[in-house]
Scaffold this motif. Structure first.
Motif, PDB file in Angstrom:
ATOM      1  N   ILE A 137      55.033 -16.796   5.343  1.00 27.01           N
ATOM      2  CA  ILE A 137      54.366 -16.037   6.409  1.00 27.01           C
ATOM      3  C   ILE A 137      55.398 -15.497   7.385  1.00 27.01           C
ATOM      4  N   GLU A 138      56.347 -16.343   7.758  1.00 26.82           N
ATOM      5  CA  GLU A 138      57.391 -15.903   8.691  1.00 26.82           C
ATOM      6  C   GLU A 138      58.240 -14.800   8.078  1.00 26.82           C
ATOM      7  N   VAL A 139      58.580 -14.944   6.792  1.00 20.65           N
ATOM      8  CA  VAL A 139      59.373 -13.913   6.133  1.00 20.65           C
ATOM      9  C   VAL A 139      58.604 -12.602   6.059  1.00 20.65           C
ATOM     10  N   ALA A 140      57.316 -12.682   5.745  1.00 22.88           N
ATOM     11  CA  ALA A 140      56.506 -11.463   5.676  1.00 22.88           C
ATOM     12  C   ALA A 140      56.387 -10.804   7.043  1.00 22.88           C
TER      13      ALA A 140
ATOM     14  N   GLN B 190      58.622 -11.017   9.433  1.00 21.91           N
ATOM     15  CA  GLN B 190      59.926 -10.408   9.708  1.00 21.91           C
ATOM     16  C   GLN B 190      60.101  -9.104   8.928  1.00 21.91           C
ATOM     17  N   SER B 191      59.685  -9.112   7.670  1.00 16.14           N
ATOM     18  CA  SER B 191      59.785  -7.889   6.875  1.00 16.14           C
ATOM     19  C   SER B 191      58.918  -6.787   7.459  1.00 16.14           C
ATOM     20  N   ARG B 192      57.767  -7.153   7.985  1.00 18.56           N
ATOM     21  CA  ARG B 192      56.917  -6.140   8.605  1.00 18.56           C
ATOM     22  C   ARG B 192      57.569  -5.576   9.858  1.00 18.56           C
ATOM     23  N   ARG B 193      58.220  -6.446  10.644  1.00 21.54           N
ATOM     24  CA  ARG B 193      58.909  -5.939  11.829  1.00 21.54           C
ATOM     25  C   ARG B 193      60.067  -5.015  11.434  1.00 21.54           C
ATOM     26  N   VAL B 194      60.777  -5.391  10.387  1.00 19.13           N
ATOM     27  CA  VAL B 194      61.861  -4.517   9.909  1.00 19.13           C
ATOM     28  C   VAL B 194      61.301  -3.185   9.429  1.00 19.13           C
ATOM     29  N   ALA B 195      60.187  -3.234   8.688  1.00 18.07           N
ATOM     30  CA  ALA B 195      59.569  -1.992   8.218  1.00 18.07           C
ATOM     31  C   ALA B 195      59.070  -1.147   9.375  1.00 18.07           C
ATOM     32  N   THR B 196      58.553  -1.804  10.418  1.00 20.98           N
ATOM     33  CA  THR B 196      58.110  -1.061  11.601  1.00 20.98           C
ATOM     34  C   THR B 196      59.281  -0.369  12.278  1.00 20.98           C
ATOM     35  N   ALA B 197      60.407  -1.089  12.403  1.00 16.31           N
ATOM     36  CA  ALA B 197      61.594  -0.479  13.009  1.00 16.31           C
ATOM     37  C   ALA B 197      62.100   0.680  12.163  1.00 16.31           C
TER      38      ALA B 197
END
Length: 492
Positions: free
Chosen positions: A417-420, A422-429
């Motif tokens: 969940i934490e990795v997902a 983080q990946s979503r935040r990276v994708a948002t950026a």
């Protein structure tokens, strides 16, 4: 130099008008992620999205009217058509639960294993209860016999004899049989735990299959958007070569990009078909199973929380079944020891025989007590005892493997969940950076320092980042479902 600059500006303005349709996402593409109840990434400010989900092209006021006579882009390619829908479609998660309960092969087998264990338990109990048997025979002589009858002499007779009997047997001393009753009950409990774990695994498989189908459909959509962008870029490159401002090498590179985009579509479409078929198999069908566009993944997660209650590793059904299996193998050691114990049985027999031709009837009633003391069987019981002890040690190791695997699975699911996220935040950026790059490229194009091709490429990257962000939203849902079912109890 000034004349050349003016000509270049006019050409760039013309290309902007030509690329305006290319900057719009095709409205015919399936809008799987456009439903309001699915988690959606916030829309980027540049460019603005209209209600149909297509991206608006940069404004070219005053120039489009002057160059309206130029031929617009008209991309029509058979690979842009979406994959045909599946033969069966899953409309909501409740239907999936119903199909799982009724048709999932693994779950049906596990449930029938409970019934089988209950039958074996009844057989074990029957060995400790009285056994009552009735028998009856009729004997008819085929060759007549000769008998002497006083006053008559020798008489030939064909005798008919009737025999009936009832026997009752009751174990008086049967420690191994009595112990086997408890062992059979424990086997039934293990079957129930196994079915519960199979239900948890089946729900996880079906839920993951639903998310995989939605994700595969989105990937297929992404690749078609990419192919459309590559075809538009190829068309613009060819027009640029016709105007004398491009080279044959630019056209060949654009054609290579189109070929790569087609290859991605082929692999993505096959992956979509396989995910549909995998979902159909998980639901108990040989046909592929699709998903309705309006099916909410958030509803899948919330429904699973009502069906399955989270717990710790020790309460997970497969861990509990492994521990019970250790107890079962430990009972086999005691069962082997009880093979050395004596047994005692009380039996009673009643028989009645009658000869039809004579009025003779014979009735007998007997009671027998049998004590059996095993002395020597060639060492079979010692071998059985040694084998049972080895099975106990094996089951201890299996229990350790199950507990460690469950602990690692729970840790990975929680971390997922934490990795997902983080990946979503990276994708948002990344999406925000692509949006800002598109805005700056538009400003540079209006100033004459950027080309229309750069504008098209940045717009394509923005669309790609938008769709990648939507995929990361699906990954978050998938991670939450995996974390919930990693230690859940899904009782029937």
């Amino acid at each position: 130099m000034r004349r050349r600059s003016v000509a270049s500006s006019l050409l760039a303005t013309s290309l902007l008008v030509l690329t305006a349709p290319a900057l719009a996402q095709p409205a015919s593409a399936p809008t799987i992620g456009a439903q309001p109840d699915r988690a959606q990434p916030p829309a980027a400010k540049p460019p603005q999205a209209d209600p149909t989900g297509t991206f608006a092209a940069p404004s070219s006021t005053g120039v489009s009217q002057e160059l309206s006579g130029l031929r617009p882009l008209n991309i029509d390619d058979p690979d842009l058509k979406s994959v045909p829908p599946a033969t069966r479609v899953l409309s909501n998660w409740r239907d999936a639960v119903t199909l799982v309960e009724a048709r999932s092969p693994d779950l049906v087998i596990a449930i029938q294993e409970i019934a089988r264990a209950e039958g074996l338990a009844r057989q074990a109990l029957a060995q400790a209860l009285p056994a009552i048997n009735a028998s009856g025979t009729i004997n008819q002589s085929l060759i007549p016999g000769t008998s002497f009858v006083p006053g008559v002499g020798l008489v030939e007779q064909r005798l008919t004899q009737l025999n009936t009997g009832i026997s009752i047997s009751q174990p008086l001393l049967a420690p191994r049989v009595w112990y086997g009753v408890g062992t059979a009950k424990l086997q039934t409990e293990i079957a129930r735990m196994t079915a519960e774990d199979q239900r948890r695994v089946t729900f996880a498989t079906v839920a993951t299959g639903v998310v995989n189908v939605v994700t595969a459909e989105r990937v297929s959509e992404i690749n078609r958007v990419g192919l459309r962008g590559s075809l538009e870029l190829l068309e613009l490159t060819r027009r640029r070569a016709d105007l004398g401002t491009g080279t044959k090498l630019d056209v060949v590179r654009a054609e290579q990009d189109v070929a790569a985009a087609r290859s991605q579509i082929v692999s993505a479409d096959e992956s979509l078909r396989k995910t549909r078929e995998a979902l159909g198999l998980a639901l108990g069908f040989k046909d592929a199973y699709g998903v309705e566009p309006n099916l909410s993944l958030n509803d899948v997660e919330s429904s699973l929380r009502t069906l399955c209650s989270p717990g710790d590793i020790g309460s997970r059904p497969d861990v509990r079944a492994a521990r019970a299996q250790l107890d079962l193998t430990a009972r086999s050691v005691t069962d082997a020891k009880l093979a050395f114990a004596p047994t005692a049985t009380l039996s009673s027999n009643t028989t009645v025989s009658h000869v039809v031709q004579s009025e003779f009837t014979n009735t007998q009633w007997s009671i027998q007590a049998l004590l059996t003391i095993p002395l020597w069987d060639g060492g079979a019981r010692y071998g059985m005892l040694k084998s049972a002890r080895a099975q106990v040690e094996q089951q201890k190791e299996r229990l350790g493997v199950v507990e460690r695997a469950a602990a690692v699975e729970l840790t990975q699911a929680s971390r997922g969940i934490e990795v997902a996220e983080q990946s979503r935040r990276v994708a948002t950026a990344a999406r925000d950076l692509a949006a800002e790059t598109t805005r700056l490229t538009r400003v540079a194009f209006e100033a004459g320092t950027a080309t229309s091709f750069e504008l098209v490429q940045t717009q394509q990257q923005l669309r790609q980042r938008e769709l990648e962000l939507a995929l990361q939203e699906f990954e978050v849902v998938r991670a939450k479902i995996s974390s919930l079912l990693a230690s859940a109890n899904c009782q029937h």
